[in-house]
Scaffold this active site. Structure first.
Site, PDB file in Angstrom:
ATOM      1  N   ASN A 155       0.817  -1.238   0.000  1.00 26.24           N
ATOM      2  CA  ASN A 155       0.000   0.000   0.000  1.00 26.24           C
ATOM      3  C   ASN A 155       0.842   1.277   0.000  1.00 26.24           C
ATOM      4  O   ASN A 155       0.505   2.246  -0.675  1.00 26.24           O
ATOM      5  CB  ASN A 155      -1.045  -0.013   1.121  1.00 26.24           C
ATOM      6  CG  ASN A 155      -0.457  -0.215   2.489  1.00 26.24           C
ATOM      7  OD1 ASN A 155       0.667  -0.684   2.627  1.00 26.24           O
ATOM      8  ND2 ASN A 155      -1.212   0.130   3.503  1.00 26.24           N
ATOM      9  N   GLU A 253       3.945  -4.020  12.762  1.00 25.32           N
ATOM     10  CA  GLU A 253       2.985  -2.942  12.465  1.00 25.32           C
ATOM     11  C   GLU A 253       1.874  -3.588  11.648  1.00 25.32           C
ATOM     12  O   GLU A 253       2.029  -3.816  10.450  1.00 25.32           O
ATOM     13  CB  GLU A 253       3.664  -1.822  11.664  1.00 25.32           C
ATOM     14  CG  GLU A 253       4.802  -1.129  12.387  1.00 25.32           C
ATOM     15  CD  GLU A 253       4.328  -0.166  13.463  1.00 25.32           C
ATOM     16  OE1 GLU A 253       3.101   0.013  13.618  1.00 25.32           O
ATOM     17  OE2 GLU A 253       5.169   0.402  14.157  1.00 25.32           O
ATOM     18  N   CYS A 287      -3.157   1.743   6.617  1.00 15.59           N
ATOM     19  CA  CYS A 287      -3.381   1.144   7.936  1.00 15.59           C
ATOM     20  C   CYS A 287      -4.097   2.133   8.835  1.00 15.59           C
ATOM     21  O   CYS A 287      -4.942   1.763   9.632  1.00 15.59           O
ATOM     22  CB  CYS A 287      -2.053   0.712   8.541  1.00 15.59           C
ATOM     23  SG  CYS A 287      -0.873   2.047   8.677  1.00 15.59           S
ATOM     24  N   GLU A 465       7.647   2.731  15.338  1.00 18.27           N
ATOM     25  CA  GLU A 465       8.404   3.344  14.250  1.00 18.27           C
ATOM     26  C   GLU A 465       8.234   4.851  14.421  1.00 18.27           C
ATOM     27  O   GLU A 465       7.340   5.302  15.135  1.00 18.27           O
ATOM     28  CB  GLU A 465       7.876   2.864  12.898  1.00 18.27           C
ATOM     29  CG  GLU A 465       8.086   1.361  12.731  1.00 18.27           C
ATOM     30  CD  GLU A 465       7.866   0.831  11.334  1.00 18.27           C
ATOM     31  OE1 GLU A 465       7.030   1.392  10.612  1.00 18.27           O
ATOM     32  OE2 GLU A 465       8.529  -0.150  10.977  1.00 18.27           O
TER      33      GLU A 465
HETATM   34  P1  NAD Z   1       0.408  -9.193   4.029  1.00 20.92           P
HETATM   35  O1  NAD Z   1       0.565  -9.522   5.470  1.00 20.92           O
HETATM   36  O2  NAD Z   1      -0.309 -10.152   3.181  1.00 20.92           O
HETATM   37  O3  NAD Z   1       1.848  -8.994   3.333  1.00 20.92           O
HETATM   38  C1  NAD Z   1       2.802  -8.090   3.831  1.00 20.92           C
HETATM   39  C2  NAD Z   1       4.207  -8.551   3.456  1.00 20.92           C
HETATM   40  O4  NAD Z   1       4.474  -9.800   4.104  1.00 20.92           O
HETATM   41  C3  NAD Z   1       4.397  -8.812   1.959  1.00 20.92           C
HETATM   42  O5  NAD Z   1       5.705  -8.420   1.582  1.00 20.92           O
HETATM   43  C4  NAD Z   1       4.271 -10.328   1.869  1.00 20.92           C
HETATM   44  O6  NAD Z   1       4.911 -10.863   0.736  1.00 20.92           O
HETATM   45  C5  NAD Z   1       4.943 -10.757   3.159  1.00 20.92           C
HETATM   46  N1  NAD Z   1       4.571 -12.084   3.640  1.00 20.92           N
HETATM   47  C6  NAD Z   1       3.431 -12.778   3.417  1.00 20.92           C
HETATM   48  N2  NAD Z   1       3.470 -13.966   4.050  1.00 20.92           N
HETATM   49  C7  NAD Z   1       4.655 -14.021   4.703  1.00 20.92           C
HETATM   50  C8  NAD Z   1       5.265 -14.983   5.554  1.00 20.92           C
HETATM   51  N3  NAD Z   1       4.661 -16.134   5.870  1.00 20.92           N
HETATM   52  N4  NAD Z   1       6.486 -14.717   6.064  1.00 20.92           N
HETATM   53  C9  NAD Z   1       7.104 -13.541   5.783  1.00 20.92           C
HETATM   54  N5  NAD Z   1       6.577 -12.588   4.977  1.00 20.92           N
HETATM   55  C10 NAD Z   1       5.361 -12.821   4.451  1.00 20.92           C
HETATM   56  O7  NAD Z   1      -0.235  -7.756   4.028  1.00 20.92           O
HETATM   57  P2  NAD Z   1      -1.076  -7.077   2.875  1.00 20.92           P
HETATM   58  O8  NAD Z   1      -2.460  -7.592   2.917  1.00 20.92           O
HETATM   59  O9  NAD Z   1      -0.312  -7.161   1.623  1.00 20.92           O
HETATM   60  O10 NAD Z   1      -1.045  -5.545   3.399  1.00 20.92           O
HETATM   61  C11 NAD Z   1      -2.105  -4.893   3.974  1.00 20.92           C
HETATM   62  C12 NAD Z   1      -2.062  -4.978   5.483  1.00 20.92           C
HETATM   63  O11 NAD Z   1      -0.962  -4.223   5.993  1.00 20.92           O
HETATM   64  C13 NAD Z   1      -3.294  -4.357   6.126  1.00 20.92           C
HETATM   65  O12 NAD Z   1      -3.772  -5.183   7.153  1.00 20.92           O
HETATM   66  C14 NAD Z   1      -2.786  -3.051   6.703  1.00 20.92           C
HETATM   67  O13 NAD Z   1      -3.534  -2.538   7.761  1.00 20.92           O
HETATM   68  C15 NAD Z   1      -1.410  -3.432   7.097  1.00 20.92           C
HETATM   69  N6  NAD Z   1      -0.581  -2.229   7.255  1.00 20.92           N
HETATM   70  C16 NAD Z   1      -0.197  -1.861   8.526  1.00 20.92           C
HETATM   71  C17 NAD Z   1       0.543  -0.697   8.729  1.00 20.92           C
HETATM   72  C18 NAD Z   1       0.987  -0.262  10.119  1.00 20.92           C
HETATM   73  O14 NAD Z   1       1.866   0.592  10.220  1.00 20.92           O
HETATM   74  N7  NAD Z   1       0.412  -0.793  11.185  1.00 20.92           N
HETATM   75  C19 NAD Z   1       0.892   0.083   7.631  1.00 20.92           C
HETATM   76  C20 NAD Z   1       0.470  -0.310   6.360  1.00 20.92           C
HETATM   77  C21 NAD Z   1      -0.263  -1.481   6.186  1.00 20.92           C
END
Ligand code: NAD
Length: 488
Positions: A155, A253, A287, A465
Site C-alpha cells: 500500500n 505494524e 493502515c 516506528e
Molecule cells: P500481508 O501480510 O499479506 O503482506 C505483507 C508482506 O508480508 C508482503 O511483503 C508479503 O509478501 C509478506 N509475507 C506474506 N506472508 C509471509 C510470511 N509467511 N512470512 C514472511 N513474509 C510474508 O499484508 P497485505 O495484505 O499485503 O497488506 C495490507 C495490510 O498491511 C493491512 O492489514 C494493513 O492494515 C497493514 N498495514 C499496517 C501498517 C501499520 O503501520 N500498522 C501500515 C500499512 C499497512
C-alpha cells in the site's frame, strides 16, 4: 493509459549490484488497466542466502563507522531519492495504482523520514551513571543488532520501508528488504539510487519474491537478528511464531480499524474533510485510514451530508490522469474482499448512502475500481465494524455522547490509531486517555509525524516506528560497569 512507457525489468539488488532478471521471473501489472508495467526476478533460497551474507559481511564495516558519517550517507541517499521523484512516481503509480500526486507525496515522505533519522544520528547516545558504588560507574551502550529483515506490504511500499531503513541504518544495522510481490519495482530502483549516492555495497539489499517462500526463509535465517514487519495481522502472527525459535527481535505494524469520533461541538466542515481525506486517500488502503466513524446525533445529519457530498465529488480514474483523486484498488483480491465485506454487512443491515459498486464506463472495465461508498448504521456486529475495511468504504454510526462513542471505538480487536473532533478540551483529553490505541489525533487530519512514535496495540501489533523511540527497536542496550583503580 499506462503510467510507464516502457516495461521495466529488474532482478534482485544484492551487494550493490542491480542483478539481471534471470529465468525465474514474474510480470507486474498496472491495477488500473492490467497492462504489464514490469518484470522482476522471483528470488529463492539461494538469493536469500546471498543477500543475508552480503548484509552480514557489510555489517562489520558499516557498524564501525562513526554515527555522524552514517547519518551523512543516509542523508545523501534521501537527497538522491528526492532528485529522482520524477522517475520514481510513475513507476510507483504503475505498480501500485495510486494517483501520481499521491505517489509524489509518498516518495517525498520516504526521503523526509530518512532525512529525519540522518539528522538524529548525532543524538544516538548511551547513558553514563556516576557513583554506583564508591569508585564505580556504569555505562549503557547502544549497539546495533546486525542484519535486519524489513518486510513490507504494497500500500505504501517506500514510506513503510523508509520507516525501518532510517533508524536501522543510522544505528549501524544492515538491511535485507522484501517488498510485496506486486510492488517491487520502485523499491529496487530506490536501493540502486541510494547505492549510487554512496550507501556501501551490502548495507541495503532488496529481494523481490513471495512472502510464503523467501519471507519465511528471511524470518528464520540464523544471521537475521531482527524482523521489522508491516502487513496484515494473520501474517504478523505467522511471523511471530516463526521468529520465536531464533529469538529474533520483532516490530509488528499490523492491521487497524481506526475510529473517528465527531462530537456535537466540533467544526463540522473540517471534521467532514478529515473523515473524507482519512478514508479515501490511497483508495482507502492505509493502515491508519479512518475506518469507522461515530458522529454525535445532534450534528449527524449535517456531517453525514457533507461527507456523502465529498465522496460523490471524488474523481475516480487512472492514477496518471490529471485531476484523478481515487485510483483503483491494488488488486482483484482487494476488490473481491471489499465487495464481500459490503455484501455480508448489508445482508445484516445498513443503508448505502452513495456508491456501493463498481463505477460505470469503459475506462473502468479492465481495472480494480470501486466507487467511494458510505454506509449508514450497519449493525455493530457486522463485518464493516468488526473487520478491517481496506478500501474506499466508510461505515457511519450516530452516537448519544462521548461515552457511547468510546465504548464502540474500543470494542474493536484492533488498536492502531483514532481521532476525535471537539472544541471541548476536557472531552478531547478524556478521549485521548481512554481510547485503546497507539496514536490519537485531536482536531487534526490523520498525518503521521516523524517526531512522534507510531505503533499499535492489541491486534495492531507492537513496537514503535518514527520518533527517536524507533532507535530502541534497532539497538541493544548493554550495561558496562567500570571500577576505578584505588589510589595507593
Ligand atoms: P500481508 O501480510 O499479506 O503482506 C505483507 C508482506 O508480508 C508482503 O511483503 C508479503 O509478501 C509478506 N509475507 C506474506 N506472508 C509471509 C510470511 N509467511 N512470512 C514472511 N513474509 C510474508 O499484508 P497485505 O495484505 O499485503 O497488506 C495490507 C495490510 O498491511 C493491512 O492489514 C494493513 O492494515 C497493514 N498495514 C499496517 C501498517 C501499520 O503501520 N500498522 C501500515 C500499512 C499497512
Amino acid at each position: 493509459m499506462s503510467a510507464t512507457e516502457t516495461v521495466v525489468e529488474l532482478g534482485p539488488f544484492i551487494a550493490g549490484n542491480a542483478e539481471p532478471l534471470g529465468e525465474s521471473n514474474q510480470e507486474i501489472h498496472d491495477p488500473a488497466t492490467q497492462q504489464v508495467v514490469g518484470r522482476v526476478g522471483v528470488c529463492g533460497g539461494e538469493d536469500v542466502q546471498r543477500a543475508v551474507s552480503a548484509a552480514h559481511d557489510a555489517f562489520i564495516e558499516w557498524s564501525a563507522r562513526g554515527v555522524a558519517e552514517r547519518g551523512e550517507i543516509v542523508a545523501h541517499g534521501a537527497r538522491a531519492i528526492r532528485a529522482a521523484v520524477d522517475e520514481l512516481a510513475p513507476l510507483l503509480t504503475g505498480e501500485q495504482g495510486k494517483p501520481l500526486r499521491e505517489a509524489r507525496i509518498e516518495l517525498n515522505k520516504a526521503a523526509e523520514t530518512l532525512e529525519h533519522y540522518a539528522g538524529l544520528a548525532k543524538e544516538l547516545r548511551g547513558i553514563f551513571v556516576l557513583g554506583l558504588d564508591p569508585g564505580v560507574s556504569g555505562q549503557v551502550l547502544r549497539r546495533p543488532l546486525g542484519v535486519v529483515a524489513a518486510i513490507v506490504p504494497w500500500n505504501f511500499p517506500t514510506t513503510l520501508l523508509s520507516n525501518k531503513l532510517g533508524p536501522a541504518l543510522v544505528a549501524g544495522n544492515t538491511v535485507v528488504a522484501k517488498p510485496a510481490d506486486t510492488t517491487p519495482l520502485t523499491t529496487l530502483r530506490l536501493a540502486a539510487i541510494m547505492h549510487e549516492a554512496g550507501l556501501p555495497a551490502g548495507v541495503f539489499n532488496v529481494l523481490p519474491g513471495r512472502g510464503s517462500e523467501i519471507g519465511e526463509l528471511l524470518v528464520t535465517h540464523p544471521l537475521v537478528r531482527k524482523v521489522a514487519f508491516t502487513g496484515s495481522t494473520p501474517t504478523g502472527q505467522r511471523i511471530m511464531a516463526a521468529a520465536a525459535e531464533g529469538m529474533k527481535r520483532l516490530t509488528l505494524e499490523l492491521g487497524g480499524s481506526d475510529p473517528m469520533i465527531i462530537l456535537g461541538d466540533a467544526d463540522p466542515a473540517k471534521a467532514a474533510s478529515a473523515a473524507s481525506m482519512g478514508r479515501f486517500f490511497n483508495c482507502g488502503q492505509a493502515c491508519l485510514a479512518v475506518k469507522r466513524l461515530y458522529v454525535d446525533e445532534s450534528v449527524a445529519d449535517e456531517v453525514v451530508a457533507a461527507i456523502v457530498e465529498k465522496a460523490r465529488r471524488l474523481t475516480v480514474g487512472h492514477g496518471t490522469e490529471k485531476g484523478v483523486q481515487l485510483g483503483p484498488l491494488h488488486s482483484e483480491r482487494q476488490r473481491d474482499s471489499l465487495e464481500d465485506q459490503l455484501r455480508r454487512t448489508l445482508e445484516q443491515g445498513g443503508e448505502v448512502l452513495t456508491g456501493g459498486g463498481r463505477p460505470d464506463g469503459a475506462e473502468f472495465s479492465d481495472g480494480w475500481f470501486h466507487e467511494p461508498t458510505i454506509v449508514l448504521e450497519p449493525p455493530h456486529d457486522s463485518p464493516m465494524s468488526t473487520e478491517e475495511v481496506f478500501g474506499p468504504a466508510l461505515p457511519i454510526w450516530r452516537v448519544r455522547d462521548l461515552d457511547q462513542a468510546i465504548e464502540y471505538a474500543n470494542a474493536s480487536p484492533f488498536g492502531l490509531g483514532s481521532s476525535v473532533w471537539t472544541s471541548d478540551l476536557d472531552a478531547a483529553t478524556e478521549a485521548a486517555e481512554r481510547l485503546e490505541c497507539g496514536y490519537t489525533w485531536i482536531n487534526s487530519p490523520t498525518k503521521v509525524y516523524d517526531e512522534l512514535p507510531f505503533g499499535g496495540i492489541k491486534a495492531s501489533g507492537f513496537g514503535k516506528e518514527h520518533g527517536s523511540e524507533a532507535f530502541d527497536y534497532y539497538t541493544d542496550q548493554k550495561a558496562v560497569v567500570v571500577r576505578r583503580r584505588e589510589r595507593k
